[in-house]
Design an enzyme around this catalytic site. Structure first.
Site, PDB file in Angstrom:
ATOM      1  N   SER A 242       0.815  -1.216   0.000  1.00 21.02           N
ATOM      2  CA  SER A 242       0.000   0.000   0.000  1.00 21.02           C
ATOM      3  C   SER A 242       0.851   1.268   0.000  1.00 21.02           C
ATOM      4  CB  SER A 242      -0.950  -0.040   1.206  1.00 21.02           C
ATOM      5  OG  SER A 242      -1.891   0.982   1.159  1.00 21.02           O
TER       6      SER A 242
ATOM      7  N   ASP B  16      -0.963   1.462  -3.986  1.00 21.04           N
ATOM      8  CA  ASP B  16      -1.774   0.390  -4.574  1.00 21.04           C
ATOM      9  C   ASP B  16      -3.131   0.878  -5.064  1.00 21.04           C
ATOM     10  OD1 ASP B  16      -2.932   0.712  -2.034  1.00 21.04           O
ATOM     11  OD2 ASP B  16      -3.514  -1.392  -1.920  1.00 21.04           O
TER      12      ASP B  16
ATOM     13  N   ASP C 152      -5.815   2.332  -3.685  1.00 21.15           N
ATOM     14  CA  ASP C 152      -7.098   2.259  -2.987  1.00 21.15           C
ATOM     15  C   ASP C 152      -7.339   3.456  -2.069  1.00 21.15           C
ATOM     16  OD1 ASP C 152      -5.318   1.621  -0.961  1.00 21.15           O
ATOM     17  OD2 ASP C 152      -6.316  -0.244  -0.365  1.00 21.15           O
TER      18      ASP C 152
ATOM     19  N   ASP D 212      -2.479   6.384  -3.566  1.00 23.20           N
ATOM     20  CA  ASP D 212      -1.349   5.781  -2.878  1.00 23.20           C
ATOM     21  C   ASP D 212      -0.783   4.671  -3.754  1.00 23.20           C
ATOM     22  OD1 ASP D 212      -3.292   3.840  -2.577  1.00 23.20           O
ATOM     23  OD2 ASP D 212      -2.733   3.338  -0.524  1.00 23.20           O
TER      24      ASP D 212
END
Length: 455
Positions: free
Chosen positions: A104, A255, A257, A253
């Site tokens: 993430s 990833d 999400d 960010d």
């Protein structure tokens, strides 16, 4: 022990548990759990695997794929795509599970694995427990039968294939969440891709809807993901919006999400601000909103003034999802930018959340700064206290007494939240108060106290 934190399994690559050997076993035991729960013996279970742009993703991808194949599970490789894309494509391919290789918003040297169920939501606690139990058995007893990853018949090994049109499928899914009667042809949008999983798809989605897109931090090299950019470092986006005289800025960010936004004046609009806009200005006024323990009290007060219900869940989008389903609501999220719009997607999706805000701007004919009027955040101070090893501060009477004293000081004017990180040895101290100086002093004093006691 549990290998799972609040968002899957995560750590520094090359250190336990994020090692090739462990990842291979993780793929194998997860595959075995899927086979044991397969209610259609005539159909071999399958998973989809996607990743962000970290260099270590290549190693983890190969180890996971080998583990799943050894267990007898087919694997569809998606390549670099945002986490919500993997959730969507898990359903689209009628797969039994989706796997995301990502840490993430963390730096490049961290990585991790998180799972989605066949319906595109986080896996159930029961399935997570089953995976964890098998992993624990293997890791604790190298001489056990499971530890050797037995293969009953080579004819039952899983196959592996790469999906070439995965990116295009997800782009069309995102565009489909935007109202057909609008387009973005008169908006200039700066998109900060965090050199992460959304580097290719996010600008394309906005451009194909007509926007004049200025993409920044969209040249990943395997180690620059989240490096002074993206939703955790929005300063560059704020500067770019002003320099380009853009209408709005969007930061993802690593990833894809999480989202934070920037209005035309360069002001930051975090997850709380996004929830306020969507709840009060959306096409249909929200019945209720789920925030978390980290949501600013200003959001709660603003929604109350708009006659919109508000409740808090524990930190983590799985808990937000649980509260949304329990209340029959569709909108929730966290200040960090995990936004759930359940009428559009089954998981937090930065691109889709951003499109919903842009749709409100189009429908109302207003700038983002106008849409956030009526929402005033209380001063908030968050201090992270890194420890040599995780300890529970509430097991120390001295700290419990200090927390109680601080809470009494804030009574009726603010909040105190002491929370252990679910992914690293860290205690998060958050103080909200109507007095900004008090807020800052109290948070730092408590952080120093925790560090002195716990080390």
């Amino acid at each position: 022990m549990s290998y799972f934190g609040t968002d899957g399994i995560r750590g520094k690559f090359g250190e336990s548990p994020i090692t090739p050997d462990f990842i291979l076993k993780l793929g194998y035991v997860t595959g075995r759990v899927l086979i044991e729960n397969n209610d259609n013996p005539a159909r071999k279970p399958s998973v989809v695997i996607g990743k962000d742009t970290r260099l270590s993703g290549y190693v983890i991808e190969g180890a996971l794929q080998a583990g799943f194949n050894a267990a007898g599970v087919d694997v569809h490789m998606l390549g670099p795509l945002p986490t919500p894309a993997i959730a969507h494509l898990t359903r689209s391919f009628n797969a039994d599970a989706g796997v995301v290789i990502s840490a993430s918003h963390n730096p490049y040297y961290d990585n991790g694995i998180k799972f989605f169920s066949g319906d595109g939501k986080k896996i159930s606690d029961e399935m997570q427990t089953a995976i964890n139990n098998k992993l624990t058995a293997i890791m604790n007893d190298v001489n056990s039968k499971e530890a050797t990853m037995p293969i009953l018949d080579s004819a039952n090994l899983g196959k592996n294939n790469r999906i070439d049109d995965a990116k295009g499928r997800y782009i069309e899914f995102c565009k489909g969440s935007f109202p057909y009667q609008y387009d973005l042809s008169h908006l200039t949008v700066v998109v900060d891709c965090a050199n992460g999983a959304g580097y290719s798809v996010a600008p394309r989605v906005m451009r194909e809807l007509g926007a004049n897109v200025i993409a920044i931090n969209n040249t990943p090299d395997g180690i620059n993901i989240n490096a002074d950019c993206g939703s955790t470092h929005p300063e560059g986006l704020q500067k770019a919006v002003i320099e380009h005289e853009a209408d709005v800025g969007i930061a993802l960010d690593g990833d894809g999400d999480r989202i934070v936004m920037v209005d035309e004046a360069g002001n930051l609009v975090d997850g709380d601000g996004i929830l306020y806009v969507l709840a009060t200005q959306g096409q249909t006024k929200a019945k209720g909103v789920v925030g978390t323990l980290m949501s600013n009290m200003g959001l709660e007060l603003a929604l109350k003034a708009a006659d919109i219900k508000f409740t808090r869940a524990k930190v983590g989008d799985r808990y937000v999802m649980h509260e949304l389903e329990a209340n029959g609501w569709i909108l929730g999220g966290e200040p960090s930018g995990h936004i759930l719009c359940l009428d559009k997607s089954r998981t937090g999706d930065a691109i889709i959340a951003g499109l919903q805000v842009l749709a409100v701007m189009e429908a109302r004919g207003k700038a983002l700064s106008d849409l956030t009027e009526g929402f005033e955040k209380l001063p908030q101070k968050l201090v992270n206290v890194r420890l040599s090893k995780m300890q529970d501060p509430f097991e120390h009477e001295e700290l419990v007494a200090a927390f109680a004293k601080a809470q009494a000081t804030l009574e009726g004017r603010g909040r105190l939240l002491i929370r252990q990180s679910g992914t690293e040895p860290m205690i998060r101290v958050m103080v909200e108060s109507d007095d900004e100086i008090e807020c800052d002093v109290l948070a730092n004093d408590l952080a120093d106290h925790i560090k002195a006691v716990l080390g």
